[in-house]
Write an enzyme that holds these catalytic residues in place. Structure first.
Site, short mmCIF file in Angstrom:
data_model
loop_
_atom_site.label_atom_id
_atom_site.label_comp_id
_atom_site.label_asym_id
_atom_site.label_seq_id
_atom_site.Cartn_x
_atom_site.Cartn_y
_atom_site.Cartn_z
N THR A 123 13.29 -38.02 29.21
CA THR A 123 13.91 -39.35 29.23
C THR A 123 12.90 -40.33 28.62
OG1 THR A 123 13.05 -40.02 31.41
CG2 THR A 123 15.11 -38.74 31.38
N ALA A 134 9.23 -38.34 32.47
CA ALA A 134 9.56 -39.72 32.87
C ALA A 134 8.46 -40.61 32.31
CB ALA A 134 9.62 -39.84 34.39
N VAL A 176 4.55 -36.70 33.13
CA VAL A 176 4.43 -38.14 32.89
C VAL A 176 4.35 -38.38 31.39
CG1 VAL A 176 3.04 -40.20 33.27
CG2 VAL A 176 3.25 -38.48 35.09
N LYS A 177 5.22 -39.25 30.89
CA LYS A 177 5.27 -39.53 29.45
C LYS A 177 4.48 -40.79 29.16
CE LYS A 177 9.05 -38.62 26.19
NZ LYS A 177 10.46 -38.91 25.88
N VAL A 178 3.54 -40.69 28.22
CA VAL A 178 2.73 -41.85 27.84
C VAL A 178 2.77 -42.01 26.32
CG1 VAL A 178 1.17 -41.56 29.81
CG2 VAL A 178 0.57 -40.54 27.62
#
Ligand code: G3P
Length: 217
Positions: A27, A56, A82-84
């Site tokens: 997402t 996310a 975790v998306k960065v």
């Protein structure tokens, strides 16, 4: 090659998961907006549907705030990635969160050098955006190929998660190149089964079978 579903639409995810075609989910803030739902609530529901990684994305821009947001997102479920973004603050966040044992997906990658930095920062996944490069008349698939070469040259474990997938051809070419994962909208994944000759051949089989007057059951 793994298929991740690029959406926050839980019904579409459930549908593909039931077909065994959802090895994970990605997402981003735009997909959360499109879902019309609270990020923590919808992400938790998605993590309950698929067993694979669920990306996310943080929305802060400084490392300290990204780290805090990332830790909160990681608390949702064990399969959170975790998306960065691929910025120096995002890379610092990647280093810290992977050091704490969290999966990290470094996104908004548009160059081989960016992908090299993400691997050196310990990224679990790198998300090069194919479609958005194509949109400006560059070849997004060339980037996938370049990253594959670099990662193989140096034995980086970071998985290539090809993103911004717009066509069935993107999927096939990513598989030929050796991307580890493609993340695609549900409609693109569903389109992979389509071929005009399959439809034509099945239609002819049905016509010919009807002429036999037989039944199997
Ligand atoms: O996961 C990244 C993807 O959602 C971006 O796709 O089509 O908006 O470039 P697109």
């Amino acid at each position: 090659m793994k298929f991740f579903v690029d959406t926050a639409d839980v019904e579409a995810i459930r549908d593909l998961n039931d077909l065994g075609m959802a090895d994970g989910v990605t997402t981003n803030p735009s997909l959360i907006l499109k879902s019309g739902r609270d990020i923590l609530e919808v992400t938790k529901e998605i993590c309950g549907i698929v067993s694979g990684p669920v990306s996310a994305e943080v929305v802060a821009l400084t490392a300290d705030e990204m780290i805090a947001e990332g830790r909160k997102l990681a608390e949702i479920a064990p399969n959170i990635a975790v998306k960065v973004p691929l910025t120096w603050d995002g890379l610092k966040t990647c280093k810290v969160l992977t050091g704490e044992g969290h999966m990290v997906n470094v996104t908004l990658c548009f160059s081989a050098n960016q992908a090299l930095l993400a691997a050196k920062a310990g990224a679990t996944f790198i998300s090069p955006f194919i479609g958005r490069l194509d949109d400006i008349n560059l070849d997004g698939l060339d980037l996938i190929s370049d990253i594959r070469t670099i990662y193989d040259n140096y034995g980086f474990d970071t998985q290539i998660l090809a993103a911004s997938i717009r066509t069935a051809n993107h999927v096939a070419q990513c598989a030929m190149i050796g991307a580890d994962v493609v993340t695609a909208p549900p409609a693109v994944i569903k389109s992979l089964a389509n071929h005009v000759l399959t439809d034509k051949g099945l239609d002819q089989f049905m016509q010919d079978w009807a002429k036999t007057g037989q039944t199997i059951l």
